[in-house]
Scaffold this active site. Sequence first.
Site, PDB file in Angstrom:
ATOM      1  N   GLY A  43      39.974  -7.952  -5.582  1.00  0.00           N
ATOM      2  CA  GLY A  43      41.326  -8.501  -5.587  1.00  0.00           C
ATOM      3  C   GLY A  43      42.418  -7.457  -5.552  1.00  0.00           C
ATOM      4  N   ASN A  44      42.179  -6.319  -6.217  1.00  0.00           N
ATOM      5  CA  ASN A  44      43.276  -5.335  -6.279  1.00  0.00           C
ATOM      6  C   ASN A  44      43.474  -4.600  -4.956  1.00  0.00           C
ATOM      7  OD1 ASN A  44      40.827  -3.921  -6.831  1.00  0.00           O
ATOM      8  ND2 ASN A  44      42.079  -2.179  -7.415  1.00  0.00           N
ATOM      9  N   LYS A  59      33.519 -22.201 -11.833  1.00  0.00           N
ATOM     10  CA  LYS A  59      34.406 -21.159 -11.289  1.00  0.00           C
ATOM     11  C   LYS A  59      35.864 -21.631 -11.389  1.00  0.00           C
ATOM     12  CE  LYS A  59      35.977 -17.722  -8.844  1.00  0.00           C
ATOM     13  NZ  LYS A  59      36.098 -16.385  -9.439  1.00  0.00           N
ATOM     14  N   LYS A 119      32.359 -13.725  -3.633  1.00  0.00           N
ATOM     15  CA  LYS A 119      32.475 -12.827  -2.478  1.00  0.00           C
ATOM     16  C   LYS A 119      31.512 -11.640  -2.542  1.00  0.00           C
ATOM     17  CE  LYS A 119      35.128  -8.998  -3.878  1.00  0.00           C
ATOM     18  NZ  LYS A 119      35.097  -9.210  -5.280  1.00  0.00           N
ATOM     19  N   LYS A 129      29.035  -8.690  -9.415  1.00  0.00           N
ATOM     20  CA  LYS A 129      28.931  -7.409  -8.699  1.00  0.00           C
ATOM     21  C   LYS A 129      27.569  -6.776  -8.959  1.00  0.00           C
ATOM     22  CE  LYS A 129      33.841  -6.746  -9.304  1.00  0.00           C
ATOM     23  NZ  LYS A 129      34.177  -7.602  -8.154  1.00  0.00           N
TER      24      LYS A 129
HETATM   25  P1  ADP Z   1      37.516  -7.777  -8.223  1.00  0.00           P
HETATM   26  O1  ADP Z   1      38.801  -8.519  -8.217  1.00  0.00           O
HETATM   27  O2  ADP Z   1      37.620  -6.381  -7.694  1.00  0.00           O
HETATM   28  O3  ADP Z   1      36.370  -8.540  -7.639  1.00  0.00           O
HETATM   29  P2  ADP Z   1      36.992  -8.355 -11.046  1.00  0.00           P
HETATM   30  O4  ADP Z   1      38.290  -8.379 -11.768  1.00  0.00           O
HETATM   31  O5  ADP Z   1      36.343  -9.640 -10.707  1.00  0.00           O
HETATM   32  O6  ADP Z   1      37.173  -7.473  -9.750  1.00  0.00           O
HETATM   33  O7  ADP Z   1      35.919  -7.467 -11.828  1.00  0.00           O
HETATM   34  C1  ADP Z   1      36.246  -6.131 -12.211  1.00  0.00           C
HETATM   35  C2  ADP Z   1      36.523  -6.101 -13.706  1.00  0.00           C
HETATM   36  O8  ADP Z   1      35.327  -6.306 -14.434  1.00  0.00           O
HETATM   37  C3  ADP Z   1      37.038  -4.809 -14.262  1.00  0.00           C
HETATM   38  O9  ADP Z   1      38.432  -4.662 -14.101  1.00  0.00           O
HETATM   39  C4  ADP Z   1      36.620  -4.876 -15.737  1.00  0.00           C
HETATM   40  O10 ADP Z   1      37.727  -5.257 -16.534  1.00  0.00           O
HETATM   41  C5  ADP Z   1      35.589  -5.993 -15.790  1.00  0.00           C
HETATM   42  N1  ADP Z   1      34.330  -5.688 -16.456  1.00  0.00           N
HETATM   43  C6  ADP Z   1      33.652  -6.588 -17.216  1.00  0.00           C
HETATM   44  N2  ADP Z   1      32.524  -6.064 -17.682  1.00  0.00           N
HETATM   45  C7  ADP Z   1      32.448  -4.788 -17.207  1.00  0.00           C
HETATM   46  C8  ADP Z   1      31.479  -3.731 -17.333  1.00  0.00           C
HETATM   47  N3  ADP Z   1      30.362  -3.900 -18.044  1.00  0.00           N
HETATM   48  N4  ADP Z   1      31.729  -2.563 -16.702  1.00  0.00           N
HETATM   49  C9  ADP Z   1      32.849  -2.401 -15.982  1.00  0.00           C
HETATM   50  N5  ADP Z   1      33.808  -3.369 -15.825  1.00  0.00           N
HETATM   51  C10 ADP Z   1      33.609  -4.545 -16.426  1.00  0.00           C
HETATM   52 MG    MG Z   2      40.057  -8.794 -10.251  1.00  0.00          MG
END
Ligand code: ADP
Ligand code: MG
Length: 314
Positions: free
Chosen positions: A11-12, A130, A215, A277
């Site tokens: 997202g970022n 979700k 995604k 992820k």
């Molecule tokens: P994106 O929008 O890039 O798909 P998300 O916000 O869904 O990303 O996921 C990334 C976030 O996951 C990070 O910003 C972090 O706050 C969170 N997170 C949760 N658990 C963990 C972990 N074990 N290690 C790293 N980040 C984590």
């Molecule tokens: Mg995000």
Amino acid sequence: MAERTVVALGGNAISPAGTAGTASEQTRNIHATMAQVAELVADGHDQLVLTHGNGPQVGNVLIKNELARDVVPPVPLDWCVAQTQATIGFTIADTLGFELARHGIERPVVPVVSRVAVELDDPAWDAPAKPIGPYLDDEAEVARREEAGQHYVRVGERGWRRVVPSPQPRVSLDRPAVELLLDDGAIVVANGGGGIPVVSDAEGPWRGVEAVIDKDLAGALLAQEIGATTFAVLTDVRGVAIDFGTERERWLERVALDELRAHQADGQFTAGSMGPKVEAACRFAEGTGHTAAIASLDEAVAAVGGTAGTQVSP
Ligand code: ADP
Ligand code: MG
């Protein structure tokens, strides 16, 4: 066959938290991300597929649906995904094309409006989980929408939020088009927002459904389907941490698949953020025998090159 790379952008890469998400803001952010992606291409990652998130963008379309419902018919969720694939895909094509030209690289960038097949017997249909769209505080409005077939959950103080099923991606239906384009020299944007979720009926064409696909999982699926040798999930943290956010936090650099699966079974990774992820990286490593990366967008080139972020080896 040329080496293929799939990169999933979080997202970022499009609208970081704390930004209003105007079109010009999103374009600026995408452009900044595409400057990194152009470096990847210049670095030799020739057959490249990008996929991207679309959560805030779909949320905005849903708000318009509700506000305008007496004027224009609301569009279903699969249409919302298709619309965001188009606007984000167009902006990626535009800005990546520009950045590639600065490297002296002339390559078409082609966004593919992509469908991903899901199954009607997926357990996700019985447990919509979700969250999508805005927070609501009007309980009568929530009741009206539940009457109309939507599901809502209470999210603490912030109010109510719609939840939809997030079934497993099974087949990237537009995979053949993606491969034709790659073989013809294009950089391809596909399975954006997890892909448009569709199911197969006994008769008739594929049919869109009220669901969203993760995604990262849809990116990992496509990576396996096209025989990619590199899969990278780029997000807003440096990689995968154990005991994330605690005093004992420890960032993983190289981790074997089995070890990561063990941490996953320990409940280390939050559903809806790091969870999918990690699952996506594991599926890719398991399915292909190649290394997957989870890393910061700021370290895209090193992460795809195998020297930054968390590298998950089979
Ligand atoms: P994106 O929008 O890039 O798909 P998300 O916000 O869904 O990303 O996921 C990334 C976030 O996951 C990070 O910003 C972090 O706050 C969170 N997170 C949760 N658990 C963990 C972990 N074990 N290690 C790293 N980040 C984590
Ligand atoms: Mg995000």
